[in-house]
Design an enzyme around this catalytic site. Structure first.
Site, PDB file in Angstrom:
ATOM      1  N   GLY A 187      43.452  31.727  42.216  1.00 28.18           N
ATOM      2  CA  GLY A 187      42.694  31.209  43.345  1.00 28.18           C
ATOM      3  C   GLY A 187      41.211  31.082  43.068  1.00 28.18           C
ATOM      4  CB  SER A 188      39.067  29.927  41.396  1.00 32.55           C
ATOM      5  OG  SER A 188      40.153  29.327  40.710  1.00 32.55           O
TER       6      SER A 188
END
Length: 230
Positions: A187-188
């Protein structure tokens, strides 16, 4: 594409040890209680799916800038590129693509060019969808010089869950549009800083496919696009 190829994608080598760890824990969970084991199977499949690295068809026409990440356009605004890249201290159009934990996390070059600078900076781990993540979060920044001498910056930003930015390239390397250059675990977000005067051809909320979705066009003369959600 066969039905099997629809569901089974190649996995990036970066994910092999993580899948092995998940699988090992799953075996232990089966020994403790089969119900826990089946939960582990589901998590192992998710881990493999997270590190998938499917082939992409990249448009090759000169001047096209493509999305560096799968995800959703979360922000479009003017901002100064990261100072560590040594670019001009003037606001440029920044397009942010937010990746959740179900998106493919392999990052691809937005345009062909030579890497003028690569700079890693440690930082915090705010939610990557927030504006302040571009300033405060851990990040890895690249400055690409394209054929006409202009520069495009692309920044990998760690998020609330992500704790590891991986970059495969170094200064003076050359990249082709859509070529893999890194990934971020779990996640990013990716920010792209467009050259001065170039407007995005995407809108906030639009879904993006790394290496395929056209984000901007250096040769276009049309105004920035707007969109609607139905």
């Amino acid at each position: 594409m066969t039905m099997l190829e629809t569901f089974i994608k190649p996995m990036h080598p970066e994910g092999r040890r993580f899948v092995a760890i998940f699988a090992g824990i799953t075996i232990i969970l089966f020994l403790i209680w089969p119900v826990l084991g089946w939960i582990g199977v589901g998590l192992t499949i998710w881990c493999y799916y997270f590190f998938r690295d499917p082939p992409r068809t990249t448009p090759t026409r000169e001047g096209l800038i493509v999305s560096p990440a799968d995800g959703i356009v979360s922000l479009i605004e003017k901002a100064v590129p990261p100072p560590e890249l040594g670019m001009a201290d003037v606001p440029l159009c920044r397009v942010s693509v937010f990746m959740n934990v179900f998106n493919c996390h392999v990052n691809r070059a937005p345009i062909s060019g030579r890497i003028m600078a690569v700079s890693y900076r440690p930082g915090k781990f705010f939610n990557a969808s927030l504006d302040k993540a571009s300033i405060d979060n851990e990040r890895n920044s690249l400055c690409l010089e394209i054929a006409d001498g202009r520069q495009v910056a692309v920044v990998q930003i760690a998020g609330l869950v992500a704790r590891r930015i991986v970059c495969f390239v170094k200064q003076d390397d050359s990249l082709r549009t859509g070529e893999r250059f890194g990934l971020i675990r779990f996640g990013s977000r990716l920010d792209v800083y467009l050259p001065d005067g170039v407007v995005p051809l995407v809108t906030v909320g639009q879904g993006m496919i790394a290496g395929e979705t056209v984000l901007a066009d250096l040769l276009a003369t049309e105004p920035a696009r707007t969109g609607r959600t139905d």
